[in-house]
Each structure stands twice: as structure tokens, then as C-alpha cells.
Design a protein around this motif. Structure first.
Motif, PDB file in Angstrom:
ATOM      1  N   LEU A  40       0.860  -1.183   0.000  1.00 21.48           N
ATOM      2  CA  LEU A  40       0.000   0.000   0.000  1.00 21.48           C
ATOM      3  C   LEU A  40       0.896   1.231   0.000  1.00 21.48           C
ATOM      4  O   LEU A  40       1.982   1.221   0.591  1.00 21.48           O
ATOM      5  CB  LEU A  40      -0.902   0.011   1.232  1.00 21.48           C
ATOM      6  N   HIS A  41       0.443   2.303  -0.632  1.00 22.71           N
ATOM      7  CA  HIS A  41       1.290   3.488  -0.707  1.00 22.71           C
ATOM      8  C   HIS A  41       0.449   4.757  -0.711  1.00 22.71           C
ATOM      9  O   HIS A  41      -0.741   4.730  -0.994  1.00 22.71           O
ATOM     10  CB  HIS A  41       2.145   3.452  -1.976  1.00 22.71           C
ATOM     11  N   TYR A 324     -14.168   1.465   0.375  1.00 24.11           N
ATOM     12  CA  TYR A 324     -13.691   2.819   0.134  1.00 24.11           C
ATOM     13  C   TYR A 324     -13.481   3.058  -1.361  1.00 24.11           C
ATOM     14  O   TYR A 324     -12.636   3.854  -1.768  1.00 24.11           O
ATOM     15  CB  TYR A 324     -12.392   3.077   0.905  1.00 24.11           C
ATOM     16  N   SER A 325     -14.220   2.332  -2.174  1.00 24.36           N
ATOM     17  CA  SER A 325     -14.087   2.463  -3.615  1.00 24.36           C
ATOM     18  C   SER A 325     -14.575   3.828  -4.075  1.00 24.36           C
ATOM     19  O   SER A 325     -15.359   4.503  -3.398  1.00 24.36           O
ATOM     20  CB  SER A 325     -14.893   1.377  -4.328  1.00 24.36           C
ATOM     21  N   LEU A 326     -14.109   4.223  -5.269  1.00 31.15           N
ATOM     22  CA  LEU A 326     -14.525   5.499  -5.832  1.00 31.15           C
ATOM     23  C   LEU A 326     -16.026   5.523  -6.076  1.00 31.15           C
ATOM     24  O   LEU A 326     -16.689   6.539  -5.848  1.00 31.15           O
ATOM     25  CB  LEU A 326     -13.757   5.755  -7.136  1.00 31.15           C
ATOM     26  N   GLU A 327     -16.582   4.405  -6.522  1.00 32.32           N
ATOM     27  CA  GLU A 327     -18.025   4.348  -6.768  1.00 32.32           C
ATOM     28  C   GLU A 327     -18.814   4.550  -5.476  1.00 32.32           C
ATOM     29  O   GLU A 327     -19.803   5.282  -5.446  1.00 32.32           O
ATOM     30  CB  GLU A 327     -18.397   3.005  -7.401  1.00 32.32           C
ATOM     31  N   MET A 352     -20.547  25.129  16.516  1.00 27.78           N
ATOM     32  CA  MET A 352     -19.627  24.032  16.227  1.00 27.78           C
ATOM     33  C   MET A 352     -18.262  24.579  15.858  1.00 27.78           C
ATOM     34  O   MET A 352     -18.114  25.749  15.492  1.00 27.78           O
ATOM     35  CB  MET A 352     -20.165  23.146  15.104  1.00 27.78           C
ATOM     36  N   LEU A 353     -17.242  23.699  15.965  1.00 28.61           N
ATOM     37  CA  LEU A 353     -15.867  24.112  15.728  1.00 28.61           C
ATOM     38  C   LEU A 353     -15.321  23.585  14.404  1.00 28.61           C
ATOM     39  O   LEU A 353     -14.688  24.323  13.643  1.00 28.61           O
ATOM     40  CB  LEU A 353     -14.969  23.612  16.872  1.00 28.61           C
ATOM     41  N   ALA A 354     -15.543  22.283  14.109  1.00 33.69           N
ATOM     42  CA  ALA A 354     -14.929  21.677  12.920  1.00 33.69           C
ATOM     43  C   ALA A 354     -15.658  20.393  12.562  1.00 33.69           C
ATOM     44  O   ALA A 354     -16.414  19.837  13.373  1.00 33.69           O
ATOM     45  CB  ALA A 354     -13.448  21.392  13.174  1.00 33.69           C
ATOM     46  N   TRP A 355     -15.398  19.930  11.350  1.00 33.54           N
ATOM     47  CA  TRP A 355     -15.911  18.634  10.877  1.00 33.54           C
ATOM     48  C   TRP A 355     -14.808  17.595  11.028  1.00 33.54           C
ATOM     49  O   TRP A 355     -13.733  17.744  10.468  1.00 33.54           O
ATOM     50  CB  TRP A 355     -16.337  18.721   9.413  1.00 33.54           C
ATOM     51  N   TYR A 356     -15.094  16.559  11.802  1.00 32.97           N
ATOM     52  CA  TYR A 356     -14.137  15.471  12.009  1.00 32.97           C
ATOM     53  C   TYR A 356     -14.404  14.431  10.929  1.00 32.97           C
ATOM     54  O   TYR A 356     -15.404  13.726  10.969  1.00 32.97           O
ATOM     55  CB  TYR A 356     -14.342  14.885  13.409  1.00 32.97           C
ATOM     56  N   THR A 357     -13.503  14.339   9.936  1.00 29.38           N
ATOM     57  CA  THR A 357     -13.805  13.552   8.743  1.00 29.38           C
ATOM     58  C   THR A 357     -13.581  12.058   8.928  1.00 29.38           C
ATOM     59  O   THR A 357     -14.349  11.241   8.413  1.00 29.38           O
ATOM     60  CB  THR A 357     -12.960  14.027   7.553  1.00 29.38           C
ATOM     61  N   ARG A 358     -12.523  11.688   9.643  1.00 30.03           N
ATOM     62  CA  ARG A 358     -12.236  10.260   9.806  1.00 30.03           C
ATOM     63  C   ARG A 358     -11.304  10.077  10.991  1.00 30.03           C
ATOM     64  O   ARG A 358     -10.395  10.869  11.205  1.00 30.03           O
ATOM     65  CB  ARG A 358     -11.578   9.703   8.540  1.00 30.03           C
ATOM     66  N   MET A 365      -7.736   4.713   2.993  1.00 28.56           N
ATOM     67  CA  MET A 365      -8.778   5.723   3.220  1.00 28.56           C
ATOM     68  C   MET A 365      -8.406   7.100   2.686  1.00 28.56           C
ATOM     69  O   MET A 365      -9.104   8.077   2.953  1.00 28.56           O
ATOM     70  CB  MET A 365      -9.086   5.823   4.714  1.00 28.56           C
ATOM     71  N   TYR A 366      -7.310   7.220   1.925  1.00 30.29           N
ATOM     72  CA  TYR A 366      -6.886   8.538   1.446  1.00 30.29           C
ATOM     73  C   TYR A 366      -7.986   9.243   0.659  1.00 30.29           C
ATOM     74  O   TYR A 366      -8.265  10.416   0.873  1.00 30.29           O
ATOM     75  CB  TYR A 366      -5.641   8.407   0.583  1.00 30.29           C
ATOM     76  N   LYS A 367      -8.594   8.517  -0.279  1.00 31.39           N
ATOM     77  CA  LYS A 367      -9.629   9.148  -1.103  1.00 31.39           C
ATOM     78  C   LYS A 367     -10.829   9.542  -0.265  1.00 31.39           C
ATOM     79  O   LYS A 367     -11.478  10.562  -0.523  1.00 31.39           O
ATOM     80  CB  LYS A 367     -10.046   8.213  -2.239  1.00 31.39           C
ATOM     81  N   LEU A 368     -11.167   8.749   0.749  1.00 30.90           N
ATOM     82  CA  LEU A 368     -12.284   9.085   1.633  1.00 30.90           C
ATOM     83  C   LEU A 368     -11.999  10.369   2.405  1.00 30.90           C
ATOM     84  O   LEU A 368     -12.842  11.274   2.462  1.00 30.90           O
ATOM     85  CB  LEU A 368     -12.553   7.934   2.601  1.00 30.90           C
ATOM     86  N   VAL A 369     -10.827  10.458   3.014  1.00 31.86           N
ATOM     87  CA  VAL A 369     -10.479  11.641   3.809  1.00 31.86           C
ATOM     88  C   VAL A 369     -10.472  12.889   2.936  1.00 31.86           C
ATOM     89  O   VAL A 369     -11.022  13.934   3.301  1.00 31.86           O
ATOM     90  CB  VAL A 369      -9.124  11.446   4.510  1.00 31.86           C
ATOM     91  N   ARG A 370      -9.860  12.781   1.745  1.00 34.46           N
ATOM     92  CA  ARG A 370      -9.813  13.929   0.857  1.00 34.46           C
ATOM     93  C   ARG A 370     -11.206  14.287   0.345  1.00 34.46           C
ATOM     94  O   ARG A 370     -11.567  15.467   0.240  1.00 34.46           O
ATOM     95  CB  ARG A 370      -8.875  13.647  -0.327  1.00 34.46           C
ATOM     96  N   GLY A 371     -12.001  13.258   0.009  1.00 38.85           N
ATOM     97  CA  GLY A 371     -13.349  13.511  -0.479  1.00 38.85           C
ATOM     98  C   GLY A 371     -14.219  14.197   0.547  1.00 38.85           C
ATOM     99  O   GLY A 371     -14.932  15.165   0.231  1.00 38.85           O
ATOM    100  N   LEU A 372     -14.168  13.731   1.805  1.00 39.31           N
ATOM    101  CA  LEU A 372     -14.967  14.369   2.855  1.00 39.31           C
ATOM    102  C   LEU A 372     -14.479  15.790   3.124  1.00 39.31           C
ATOM    103  O   LEU A 372     -15.285  16.692   3.395  1.00 39.31           O
ATOM    104  CB  LEU A 372     -14.915  13.528   4.138  1.00 39.31           C
ATOM    105  N   HIS A 373     -13.177  16.004   3.049  1.00 40.80           N
ATOM    106  CA  HIS A 373     -12.648  17.366   3.210  1.00 40.80           C
ATOM    107  C   HIS A 373     -13.184  18.286   2.122  1.00 40.80           C
ATOM    108  O   HIS A 373     -13.644  19.401   2.388  1.00 40.80           O
ATOM    109  CB  HIS A 373     -11.127  17.350   3.182  1.00 40.80           C
ATOM    110  N   ASP A 374     -13.125  17.827   0.870  1.00 38.33           N
ATOM    111  CA  ASP A 374     -13.583  18.662  -0.243  1.00 38.33           C
ATOM    112  C   ASP A 374     -15.075  18.962  -0.134  1.00 38.33           C
ATOM    113  O   ASP A 374     -15.512  20.094  -0.398  1.00 38.33           O
ATOM    114  CB  ASP A 374     -13.289  17.968  -1.568  1.00 38.33           C
ATOM    115  N   VAL A 375     -15.874  17.950   0.244  1.00 40.80           N
ATOM    116  CA  VAL A 375     -17.316  18.161   0.400  1.00 40.80           C
ATOM    117  C   VAL A 375     -17.599  19.164   1.513  1.00 40.80           C
ATOM    118  O   VAL A 375     -18.428  20.070   1.360  1.00 40.80           O
ATOM    119  CB  VAL A 375     -18.026  16.820   0.678  1.00 40.80           C
ATOM    120  N   ALA A 376     -16.915  19.010   2.637  1.00 43.00           N
ATOM    121  CA  ALA A 376     -17.128  19.935   3.755  1.00 43.00           C
ATOM    122  C   ALA A 376     -16.703  21.354   3.382  1.00 43.00           C
ATOM    123  O   ALA A 376     -17.394  22.326   3.693  1.00 43.00           O
ATOM    124  CB  ALA A 376     -16.355  19.454   4.986  1.00 43.00           C
TER     125      ALA A 376
END
Length: 394
Positions: A40-41, A324-327, A352-358, A365-376
Motif C-alpha cells: 500500500l502506498h 472505500y471504492s470510488l463508486e 460548532m468548531l470543525a468537521w471530524y472527517t475520519r 482511506m486517502y480518497k475518503l479523507v480527501r473527499g470528505l474534506h472537499d465536500v465539507a
């Protein structure tokens, strides 16, 4: 054959990142037992001269083994980019971590081959190609994550370590999607000191902007730094280029606990606030319960961080917690996250102070963390996102 994974274009000039033909590769001796090793990388900030690579090696061979990971450039040559030896034996059915800094000295895109080697014999166990895009000349960071009524925006610029000597930088401010120049600044880059430019904000309307930075000698590879100017809002949380939180413009150091929200009532709530705690993490409940709790503690000066990934709504967005697939992100987690953020932002207001993404993500989980950040960021630009990293190699 690994070079076939380099960039190819089809008849419509659409860039491809995968092979256009399949075949049998001969002459590469690897571990004959398939699926006995996994690699994994993840990649860090991509600047010329220094692209951080982190990895995890997973051993499923049936025996403890000592290995090393080698990175070789295949996109624009065959440079050996470094070797990281795992000092301890990788225990069977377990894993080990490591990291390398890749000296990729040209902007744009490149490709490398990662290899797991037996540390004693040098025998290759696994090869993996990795395409790396968006290698930039430099980067910039504003003194605020976004701006409201500030009169000036200050930008700190950093160039990659492959850029040698003094350089002149032209910085052009435009609205996103527009070619009309609003302001131009010139800066002199010297690796021995800070490089900063300032832009006046008084006459600039609210909206999304970007500064394009053109480096002398690298004119074909400019980089862009986004800037946002928003309407003022009570309870807004900015952060500075040093990572200091500002709530309504006042420094705010988050001091709180996990797993305490169900105890924040009566005397304990009073003691918690009196002791100087100003936040806590809201998790494991419905969005409705989060609203109720935020209102309950507001008079005590507590502003919670919202555990977005552990709302009932988010957990029901997928039938498989480990998917954690893209789909799944595009059609499951991220749309539900956007709806949840919109509802909570509307009903919690300034509480509230912040959104805790993961919580404690790993490489998968890289794509999940980045995706939730971008959505927030897009749905509620007034509050930052937060995650906790528990693995030192990340």
C-alpha cells in the motif's frame, strides 16, 4: 514492459493512465506464489526535488521475512530513487511501514516502479508501477484559510528543492474562470529567507479567486494558489498559515475529550466547562441528536467538533464499512455527507468548531479523507476539517 505504463493518448487526445494493450511479461523473476505480499502506498506534497512516499508492506507468506522497498524511475529515465530497508522482520500475517523522498526534479508527471525485495538475497518479490502527476514547482499558503473582512491577504511562497538559486516570481490574481487580471505582484525567491507577497482585499468582491505564480526559468510550469473571500458570519473558524485556529477572529485552542458527550449533563457539564474545556467530539449518533447536544452545551461555552463519519446517516450510506471504492464515495458516502453537513450547518449555526472527517485513517482511506474534506469545504466553507493520524509513517 513497465515503460508501457507511461503516458499514451488515444485518437481523441484523452490522456490514459493505464495500459492500452495486455500481454505476457517475461524475464522478471518475482515470488512465484501469487498474492503473498501486498504494498500500500500514499504520496505527500508533490514538489520538484522532493515527493514524499509512504508505504505499508503486508506479509502473507507463512513465515517472518525481512525485506526492503526500492523505488526506480521509469517515466523519464531509469534513476534509482532510493531504498528503504525494513529493519525488523515483517511478521507473517502482519505489516511494516516505511517512507522515501523521491527526487523527481521535473514538473508535470512521472512514473516509478516500486519493488519489494528480499533483504538477504535481493530477490524481487513484487513489482508495482506508480504514476505520479501534478508535480509542481512550488506551493503557497495564505495567512488565513479564507478571508471575510480582512483588508489584506498575505501569501507565503515556497519552491521545491530542485529549484536552485535566486528566482523572480510573478504572481497574478484573477477570479476563478476569468482571464481578467485584478492585481499583479513580483517577488524575489531566495532559499535562505521567506518569500511573501500581499494583496489588498478592500476593493475585491466576495467570491473565489486564484493566484497564478510563474517562476523565472520555469515559465511552462506555473502553479496556482486558491483564495476565498466570504461574507462575515458569526462562529466562523479560520486557521492561519501556522495552523492556529481563529474563532470569530480570536485565537482558539481546542481543549477537549473523546467519548464524553453522553456525560455532559448536570454537575459534570458544569465541572467540565469550569475546568477550561471548550470542545468535545460528537460521535455515534444521529444528526438530530447532535443538534440537541450542541444547543444544550452552548451556554457553557462549549463548541463541539462533529464526527461526520460516525453519524447514523453516514454509516447507513454504505452496506460495507470497509468499502472505500470510488463508486461508493461518489454515489454513497459523499452525497450523504453533503446533505448531512447542509442540515447540521443550518440548525447548529455558530455552535460548532470543525468537521471530524475520519478517525485514524490508513492508506486505503486517502480518497475518503480527501473527499470528505472537499465536500465539507464546498458545503460549509466557514469551518475546517480535522482528522487524527495515529501511524507515525503517515
Amino acid at each position: 514492459p513497465m515503460a508501457d505504463l507511461a503516458r499514451k493518448k488515444d485518437s481523441s487526445n484523452t490522456t490514459k493512465t493505464y495500459p492500452l494493450a495486455m500481454g505476457e511479461v517475461r524475464g522478471i523473476q518475482t515470488d512465484p506464489a501469487r498474492h503473498r505480499w501486498a504494498l500500500l502506498h500514499g504520496l505527500g506534497p508533490r514538489q520538484v526535488g522532493a515527493v514524499p512516499l509512504v508505504f505499508t508492506v503486508v506479509n502473507a507468506t507463512g513465515a517472518d521475512r525481512r525485506v526492503r522497498v526500492r523505488a526506480v524511475r521509469i517515466g523519464r529515465g531509469t534513476d534509482d530513487l532510493g531504498v528503504c530497508e525494513i529493519t525488523q522482520r515483517v511478521v507473517d500475517k502482519r505489516w511494516a511501514h516505511g517512507s522515501l523522498v523521491l527526487a523527481l526534479n521535473e514538473a508535470g508527471e512521472d512514473a516509478i516502479r516500486l519493488t519489494i525485495e528480499d533483504a538477504e538475497t535481493g530477490h524481487a518479490l513484487v513489482h508495482r508501477p506508480l504514476h505520479i502527476d501534478n508535480i509542481g514547482i512550488g506551493s503557497g499558503r495564505w495567512d488565513r484559510s479564507f478571508y471575510m473582512e480582512e483588508m489584506q491577504a498575505n501569501l507565503r511562497l515556497v519552491l521545491g528543492p530542485a529549484v536552485k538559486g535566486a528566482r523572480s516570481l510573478e504572481c497574478v490574481l484573477r477570479a476563478v474562470g476569468s482571464r481578467r487580471v485584478l492585481a499583479t505582484r513580483t517577488a524575489e525567491w531566495d532559499p535562505t529567507r521567506d518569500c511573501r507577497v500581499a494583496f489588498d482585499l478592500a476593493g475585491i468582491p466576495r467570491g473565489s479567486y486564484e493566484v497564478e505564480v510563474v517562476v523565472n526559468g520555469y515559465e511552462q510550469a506555473p502553479f496556482v494558489v486558491p483564495l476565498r473571500k466570504l461574507a462575515p458570519r458569526v462562529g466562523s473558524v479560520q486557521y492561519t498559515h501556522r495552523g492556529i485556529l481563529l474563532r470569530d477572529g480570536v485565537p482558539f485552542f481546542p481543549f477537549g475529550m473523546y467519548y464524553v458527550e453522553r456525560h455532559l449533563e448536570g454537575p459534570f457539564l458544569e465541572s467540565y466547562a469550569a475546568a477550561g474545556f471548550n470542545t468535545f467530539l460528537l460521535e455515534w449518533g444521529s444528526a438530530e441528536s447532535f443538534v440537541v447536544k450542541a444547543r444544550q452545551v452552548k451556554d457553557y461555552g462549549l463548541v463541539p467538533m462533529v464526527g461526520l463519519h460516525n453519524t447514523n446517516e453516514m454509516r447507513s450510506a454504505t452496506t460495507n464499512e470497509t468499502d472505500y471504492s470510488l463508486e461508493n464515495l461518489q454515489h454513497g458516502r459523499l452525497p450523504v455527507a453533503a446533505d448531512t453537513i447542509r442540515m447540521l450547518t443550518r440548525r447548529m449555526g455558530d455552535s460548532m468548531l470543525a468537521w471530524y472527517t475520519r478517525d485514524e485513517p490508513n492508506e486505503s482511506m486517502y480518497k475518503l479523507v480527501r473527499g470528505l474534506h472537499d465536500v465539507a469545504r464546498d458545503t460549509d466553507p466557514y469551518h475546517p476539517t480535522m482528522t487524527v493520524i495515529f501511524q507515525p509513517h503517515l
